[in-house]
Design a protein around this motif. Structure first.
Motif, PDB file in Angstrom:
ATOM      1  N   UNK A  14       0.861  -1.170   0.000  1.00  0.00           N
ATOM      2  CA  UNK A  14       0.000   0.000   0.000  1.00  0.00           C
ATOM      3  C   UNK A  14       0.904   1.229   0.000  1.00  0.00           C
ATOM      4  N   UNK A  15       0.676   2.140  -0.934  1.00  0.00           N
ATOM      5  CA  UNK A  15       1.512   3.342  -1.023  1.00  0.00           C
ATOM      6  C   UNK A  15       0.682   4.564  -0.674  1.00  0.00           C
ATOM      7  N   UNK A  16       1.309   5.527  -0.053  1.00  0.00           N
ATOM      8  CA  UNK A  16       0.656   6.813   0.152  1.00  0.00           C
ATOM      9  C   UNK A  16       0.554   7.553  -1.178  1.00  0.00           C
ATOM     10  N   UNK A  17      -0.562   8.227  -1.386  1.00  0.00           N
ATOM     11  CA  UNK A  17      -0.693   9.075  -2.572  1.00  0.00           C
ATOM     12  C   UNK A  17       0.451  10.089  -2.565  1.00  0.00           C
TER      13      UNK A  17
ATOM     14  N   UNK B 133      18.670  14.629 -14.227  1.00  0.00           N
ATOM     15  CA  UNK B 133      18.489  13.722 -15.354  1.00  0.00           C
ATOM     16  C   UNK B 133      18.410  12.276 -14.862  1.00  0.00           C
ATOM     17  N   UNK B 134      17.755  11.450 -15.681  1.00  0.00           N
ATOM     18  CA  UNK B 134      17.752  10.018 -15.407  1.00  0.00           C
ATOM     19  C   UNK B 134      16.644   9.556 -14.492  1.00  0.00           C
ATOM     20  N   UNK B 135      16.724   8.253 -14.186  1.00  0.00           N
ATOM     21  CA  UNK B 135      15.674   7.594 -13.422  1.00  0.00           C
ATOM     22  C   UNK B 135      15.623   8.038 -11.974  1.00  0.00           C
ATOM     23  N   UNK B 136      16.765   8.331 -11.375  1.00  0.00           N
ATOM     24  CA  UNK B 136      16.806   8.655  -9.948  1.00  0.00           C
ATOM     25  C   UNK B 136      16.567  10.136  -9.664  1.00  0.00           C
ATOM     26  N   UNK B 137      16.434  10.950 -10.707  1.00  0.00           N
ATOM     27  CA  UNK B 137      16.362  12.390 -10.489  1.00  0.00           C
ATOM     28  C   UNK B 137      14.979  12.897 -10.131  1.00  0.00           C
ATOM     29  N   UNK B 138      14.406  12.431  -9.014  1.00  0.00           N
ATOM     30  CA  UNK B 138      13.068  12.820  -8.607  1.00  0.00           C
ATOM     31  C   UNK B 138      13.022  13.115  -7.112  1.00  0.00           C
ATOM     32  N   UNK B 139      12.178  14.082  -6.774  1.00  0.00           N
ATOM     33  CA  UNK B 139      11.841  14.325  -5.377  1.00  0.00           C
ATOM     34  C   UNK B 139      10.359  14.010  -5.210  1.00  0.00           C
ATOM     35  N   UNK B 140      10.020  13.290  -4.152  1.00  0.00           N
ATOM     36  CA  UNK B 140       8.643  12.846  -3.937  1.00  0.00           C
ATOM     37  C   UNK B 140       8.021  13.612  -2.764  1.00  0.00           C
ATOM     38  N   UNK B 141       6.716  13.842  -2.887  1.00  0.00           N
ATOM     39  CA  UNK B 141       5.967  14.473  -1.810  1.00  0.00           C
ATOM     40  C   UNK B 141       4.754  13.610  -1.508  1.00  0.00           C
ATOM     41  N   UNK B 142       4.707  13.046  -0.312  1.00  0.00           N
ATOM     42  CA  UNK B 142       3.585  12.225   0.132  1.00  0.00           C
ATOM     43  C   UNK B 142       3.058  12.827   1.435  1.00  0.00           C
ATOM     44  N   UNK B 143       1.800  13.237   1.420  1.00  0.00           N
ATOM     45  CA  UNK B 143       1.199  13.874   2.595  1.00  0.00           C
ATOM     46  C   UNK B 143      -0.307  13.711   2.531  1.00  0.00           C
TER      47      UNK B 143
END
Length: 410
Positions: A61-64, A72-82
């Motif tokens: 189960x993942x939080x929205x 660049x690339x696959x790892x270049x992301x920041x996530x926000x879950x709240x």
């Protein structure tokens, strides 16, 4: 707990609407924090973003969440879950419209991006321009094309993927993710579609230039009615699926003719000694994408020996014995069987010859079975009793194997 809602999302919705068996259930929770889920008994397992195991079903189960491109690339992301992230925001970050649907606990469908329409029209379409932020999505889309072979790719999605390739996004992919998607695509119902879509996007030339180089290269029509070497490769891959071959065989078939892309123009349509070049290129591709050892070894073997296997019906017993020896068949009988499997896929992957018999596979398998019955200890002991030493003992063993092979033929 009442303060959050749980939705079934993604592939489970897609497959149910397509009338396919639902294998995996992906769940998203809206309106909760990690602390809320932990308090409700969910077990945290996610490293990059909040993912939990349901306390009863043990399903993930993942939080929205939302995501933002940072590099660049696959790892270049920041996530926000709240708790304030909505279901619609979560669905908007997904790759394809057919994967961006959800179902609430009452069974109501949430489809903000017309995924149902695209399922009905059999179209693979990106959800939003954010698709361009993750180059893995090009590979994923190509894999879905191999799974849902009667789906087409929306023209605007093709253009977006081409722009991604031109921007160098594909060059930032890490080997592990490329191999993960390639291997899964090879195991789909129509593997050829994966490579067709990668070509369409311009990504094949960046990821597998050795495969791209095969298209437009002619072969002798007498042996290859389809003529084009690239088309032949696609047909071989689809024969792999038809014959339910394992990944090792499918990867070997992908690499078996790579050397034909380097044949000098003045030699065409013949491909003299392409096997040696194919073996070398297969080794290079395997190293680039960190291909597992079993796949790598079989690919090199098939590249080097497939022509000999095809010609083996005309071989003498001695020549067939040498073939078994070169393939290390007595120590690696399972790998030898997979090589024969790949060679049958190669033989059938030709226009109008898809249902041809391939007696070489059965004959060489029988040769191996016969020679495996030779009592090596007895043959060695008999040679030693006759005064044989060193290499002479080995030759005596080979004579015993040859006798067994001849006996099996007669």
């Amino acid at each position: 707990m009442s303060q959050f809602q749980t939705y079934l999302v993604g592939g489970a919705i897609r497959d149910r609407l397509l009338g396919l068996p639902v294998k995996d259930h992906d769940w998203v929770v809206v309106g909760a924090s990690p602390q809320d889920l932990a308090a409700a008994g969910y077990l945290p397992v996610g490293k990059d973003f909040p993912v939990f195991l349901h306390p009863d079903t043990r399903e993930e189960v993942a939080l929205a969440r939302t995501e933002r491109k940072t590099a660049a690339g696959y790892h270049g992301f920041a996530f926000h879950a709240a708790p304030d992230v909505t279901l619609e925001q979560d669905l908007a970050r997904r790759d394809l419209t057919i994967n961006a649907m959800a179902q609430d606990e009452q069974g109501r469908l949430v489809d903000p991006h017309d995924g149902q329409r695209d399922i009905r029209d059999k179209v693979l379409r990106h959800v939003s321009p954010a698709f361009a932020e993750d180059p893995v999505r090009i590979l994923r889309l190509a894999r879905f094309a191999a799974r849902f072979a009667d789906f087409t790719v929306a023209p605007e999605t093709v253009e977006l993927m081409r722009a991604m390739v031109a921007a160098g996004e594909v060059d930032a992919l890490v080997a592990e993710r490329v191999w993960q998607e390639l291997s899964r695509g090879l195991m789909e119902n129509k593997p050829s579609r994966m490579f067709e879509v990668l070509r369409q996007a311009g990504a094949l030339a960046r990821l597998l230039p050795e495969v791209e180089a095969l298209f437009g290269v002619p072969q002798p029509e007498a042996h290859h009615p389809e003529v084009d070497t690239g088309i032949h490769l696609l047909m071989v891959l689809d024969q792999c699926a038809r014959l339910e071959a394992p990944l090792t065989v499918r990867y070997a078939c992908l690499c078996h003719d790579l050397g034909k892309g380097t044949t000098r123009k003045e030699e065409l349509p013949r491909h003299i000694a392409h096997e040696v070049r194919s073996e070398k290129l297969a080794r290079e591709v395997s190293a680039r994408w960190k291909v597992p050892t079993d796949c790598r070894e079989l690919a090199e073997l098939v590249a080097r020996e497939h022509t000999h296997v095809h010609q083996s019906s005309a071989f003498s017993a001695e020549a067939r014995l040498r073939l078994l020896e070169r393939c290390d068949a007595w120590r690696r009988p399972e790998r030898f069987a997979e090589m024969l499997w790949a060679c049958e896929c190669d033989a059938r992957g030709r226009l109008g010859l898809e249902d041809r018999d391939y007696p070489q596979r059965e004959r060489l398998a029988a040769d191996l079975a016969a020679t495996l019955k030779v009592d090596l200890a007895a043959a060695s002991a008999a040679a030693i009793a006759r005064g044989a030493k060193g290499p002479d003992i080995g030759r005596a063993v080979q004579r015993a194997r040859l006798a067994a092979l001849n006996a099996s033929v007669s």
